[in-house]
Scaffold this active site. Structure first.
Site: not given
Ligand code: NAD
Ligand code: GLY
Length: 367
Positions: A123, A145, A187, A229, A239, A243, A247, A250, A254, A267
């Site tokens: 939890r 998030k 972003e 942010k 949100e 907030r 997006n 997005h 998406h 992404h």
């Molecule tokens: P990812 O986590 O898939 O990483 C991208 C690639 O880079 C992967 O292959 C990873 O293994 C590699 N990698 C990571 N760090 C590295 C490094 N230092 N050196 C070499 N390779 C490295 O992608 P991302 O772009 O980081 O994240 C995308 C995800 O984030 C999506 O799922 C998206 O929905 C999510 N997201 C979430 C929020 C939120 O607020 N929580 C906001 C934006 C995006």
């Molecule tokens: N990436 C959008 C949010 O965190 O709200």
């Protein structure tokens, strides 16, 4: 050493937390251990990051801390309940109790999954974000998030759950593939477009330095993005209002990710095209000038990001996926558009022909 680091705060009352930004943050044992509740740590990472950073990172902990690891497969396609369960397996196999601290060492996929696991395990347990992609450093590691994808919709299963702290080490960006760097820049551009014209102008002038991974430019872009942010999240954590402007791009983005199969488009790439489509719609409504619309498109192109949607995707495909977006409140599609460059607004779109028109502007697929 600590004095050379930038420290920002996400102000959320008793759930407030710091974001440390700088070169070598991951070598700062004192900072790291300050946010660990007890002597138990589970680091979650993936098969790509583990060989580069895991053993060095594990070495940073004092001997009295029991450090376990969970190494997941790499990729957006693995951001699902099945792989989330692997984190729970590791926690239970290692007999981790409620005092455990989960540490996400990776990009947004690892961060979102680890945060969700932390929200659910017994939890709710402590967790720390150690983002290693530009995208996760400027966006996903901040704001709480967390979650996983469902095959019918992106990030559809999850929770708001804040970390104890965020540790951003800019040196890890040296190993990031170019395509991933550009995805992160999408972003960063988003923040300029939605709320900071000056920052957008700075990006226009410094895009080459960012692509060359100049540390000062990257640090400034990360700090400015995190600051934006953190301000928005402090005002509207869950949100219910402002907030949603984070997006921008997005909703269209998406739809691309879901339609194309998770991982095919990154992404950030999908968000870049989404920003271009949202900017087109903003121009169509008479808000954004044609000149400023072109500036958004050119900045994305200069950042080596795609600016046109996949040519296999028709307007009807967009509309189908956009109707399953979390932001929607009724039958309309809720979009983030621009009143002008540097100022976002929420728009409930009831006229699907508008979406048809902006998608068809750059499409060769008949709708
Ligand atoms: P990812 O986590 O898939 O990483 C991208 C690639 O880079 C992967 O292959 C990873 O293994 C590699 N990698 C990571 N760090 C590295 C490094 N230092 N050196 C070499 N390779 C490295 O992608 P991302 O772009 O980081 O994240 C995308 C995800 O984030 C999506 O799922 C998206 O929905 C999510 N997201 C979430 C929020 C939120 O607020 N929580 C906001 C934006 C995006
Ligand atoms: N990436 C959008 C949010 O965190 O709200």
């Amino acid at each position: 050493m600590k004095s050379e680091l930038e420290v920002l705060n996400v102000e959320l009352g008793e759930r407030s937390y710091p974001i440390y930004i700088g070169q070598g943050v991951l070598n700062e044992q004192q900072i790291l251990e300050e946010y660990i509740d007890a002597q138990q740590v589970l680091i979650v990472t993936n098969e790509t990051i583990a060989p580069i950073y895991l053993s060095h990172f594990v070495d940073q902990f004092s001997e009295n801390i029991v450090v376990k690891t969970s190494i997941l497969p790499d990729g957006e396609v693995f951001k699902n309940l099945e792989n989330l369960n692997k984190i729970f397996d590791a926690l239970l196999e290692n007999k981790c109790n409620r005092q455990v601290t989960l540490i996400a060492l990776g990009g947004g996929v690892i961060g979102d999954m680890t945060g969700f696991a932390a929200a659910c395990y017994q939890r709710g347990v402590n967790f720390i974000q150690v983002p290693t992609t530009l995208l996760s450093q400027v966006d996903s590691s901040v704001g709480g998030k967390t979650g996983v994808n469902h095959q019918l919709g992106k990030n559809m299963i999850g929770a708001f759950y804040q970390p104890k702290c965020v540790l951003i080490d800019t040196t890890v960006l040296s190993t990031l593939p170019d395509r991933e760097l550009s995805a992160g820049i999408a972003e960063v551009i988003k923040y300029g477009a939605i709320c900071d014209l000056q920052f957008f102008e700075w990006l226009e002038q410094n895009i080459d330095n960012l692509l060359l991974r100049d540390n000062a430019a990257l640090t400034y872009a990360i700090k400015t993005s995190c600051k934006k942010k953190a301000e928005v999240v402090a005002k509207d954590e869950k949100e219910s209002g402002i907030r949603a402007t984070l997006n921008f791009g997005h909703t269209f983005g998406h739809a691309i990710e879901t339609q194309m199969g998770y991982g095919e488009w990154l992404h950030g790439e999908a968000v870049a095209v989404g920003m271009c489509l949202a900017a087109d719609l903003s121009e169509k409504l008479g808000w954004l000038s044609a000149e400023d619309n072109t500036r958004i498109r050119s900045l994305c192109a200069k950042a080596n990001l795609p600016i046109v949607q996949p040519q296999t995707m028709a307007a009807l495909d967009f509309i189908k996926h956009m109707k399953v977006d979390k932001k929607n409140v009724s039958a309309s599609i809720r979009l983030v558009l621009l009143k002008k460059l540097g100022e976002a607004t929420i728009y409930d779109c009831t006229d699907e022909t508008l979406i048809n028109e902006v998608v068809n502007r750059h499409s060769r697929v008949a709708s």
